[in-house]
Design an enzyme around this catalytic site. Structure first.
Site, PDB file in Angstrom:
ATOM      1  N   ASN A  60     -13.259   2.066  -3.702  1.00  0.00           N
ATOM      2  CA  ASN A  60     -12.295   1.058  -3.253  1.00  0.00           C
ATOM      3  C   ASN A  60     -12.885   0.477  -1.971  1.00  0.00           C
ATOM      4  O   ASN A  60     -12.663   1.013  -0.886  1.00  0.00           O
ATOM      5  CB  ASN A  60     -10.919   1.666  -2.988  1.00  0.00           C
ATOM      6  N   HIS A 104     -14.220  -8.452  -2.144  1.00  0.00           N
ATOM      7  CA  HIS A 104     -14.072  -9.863  -2.463  1.00  0.00           C
ATOM      8  C   HIS A 104     -15.244 -10.738  -2.000  1.00  0.00           C
ATOM      9  O   HIS A 104     -15.303 -11.902  -2.361  1.00  0.00           O
ATOM     10  CB  HIS A 104     -12.750 -10.379  -1.874  1.00  0.00           C
ATOM     11  N   TYR A 113       0.800  -1.227   0.000  1.00  0.00           N
ATOM     12  CA  TYR A 113       0.000   0.000   0.000  1.00  0.00           C
ATOM     13  C   TYR A 113       0.836   1.282   0.000  1.00  0.00           C
ATOM     14  O   TYR A 113       0.283   2.379  -0.050  1.00  0.00           O
ATOM     15  CB  TYR A 113      -0.973  -0.023   1.187  1.00  0.00           C
ATOM     16  N   SER A 145      -3.222  -1.856  -4.428  1.00  0.00           N
ATOM     17  CA  SER A 145      -2.374  -3.012  -4.740  1.00  0.00           C
ATOM     18  C   SER A 145      -2.943  -3.748  -5.952  1.00  0.00           C
ATOM     19  O   SER A 145      -4.106  -3.546  -6.328  1.00  0.00           O
ATOM     20  CB  SER A 145      -2.318  -3.954  -3.535  1.00  0.00           C
ATOM     21  N   HIS A 170      -8.015  -0.186  -6.753  1.00  0.00           N
ATOM     22  CA  HIS A 170      -7.274  -0.814  -5.656  1.00  0.00           C
ATOM     23  C   HIS A 170      -5.829  -0.354  -5.721  1.00  0.00           C
ATOM     24  O   HIS A 170      -5.230  -0.352  -6.812  1.00  0.00           O
ATOM     25  CB  HIS A 170      -7.341  -2.343  -5.732  1.00  0.00           C
ATOM     26  N   ASP A 178     -25.001  -5.126  -4.852  1.00  0.00           N
ATOM     27  CA  ASP A 178     -26.423  -4.863  -5.065  1.00  0.00           C
ATOM     28  C   ASP A 178     -26.771  -3.403  -4.815  1.00  0.00           C
ATOM     29  O   ASP A 178     -27.650  -2.848  -5.480  1.00  0.00           O
ATOM     30  CB  ASP A 178     -27.273  -5.757  -4.152  1.00  0.00           C
TER      31      ASP A 178
END
Ligand code: DQA
Length: 142
Positions: free
Chosen positions: A73, A79, A22, A101, A99, A86
């Protein structure tokens, strides 16, 4: 052009997280860069961060008809949090996923993004510059 930038879970402690992934930048520094880029691009940007999934979802709901683009983000929610997918799906404005990374080249579980089929673009692994790329993308595709 009104753009909402939402950072999710654990992004408030960025400066304390693995610098190899990061980069050691704090959320305040990141947001300050985002506001600088927004000024240069003549965009009206509002940045928010929360560790509460419910709050993140409320902000997505509030964005319907209120923004011209969104940069998200969601951190680890990316994940597995189908509720966030939704909540974002009805948004008519384009969404860009960012993201810091390169989630596509890390652990297997980070390679799934629940947002992948509803976002207009993804910028991963570019560090803070990914947010600049997202703003530029939204400006170009208005
Ligand atoms: C992250 C990647 C996620 O896998 C992780 O859980 C984060 C940050 C990134 O910006 O690289 O918290 O979204």
């Amino acid at each position: 052009m009104r753009i909402l930038v939402l950072n999710g879970v654990n992004l408030n402690v960025l400066g304390s997280r693995d610098p190899a992934q990061y980069g050691g930048i704090s959320l305040a520094e990141l947001e300050s860069r985002i506001y600088d880029w927004a000024r240069q691009l003549e965009l009206t940007v509002h940045c928010r961060q929360t560790n509460s999934e419910a709050e993140f979802i409320h902000w997505c709901h509030d964005a319907y008809d209120a923004v011209d683009g969104m940069v998200v983000n969601p951190g680890a929610w990316t994940h597995y949090a189908w509720s966030i997918r939704d909540a974002l799906e009805p948004l008519r404005a384009p969404i860009v996923e960012v993201h810091l990374s390169n989630v596509d080249a890390r652990e297997e579980w980070r390679r799934l993004s629940v947002l992948a089929d509803i976002v207009a673009a993804r910028f991963v692994g570019h560090g803070p510059d990914g947010y600049r790329m997202a703003l530029e993308y939204l400006k170009e595709h208005r």
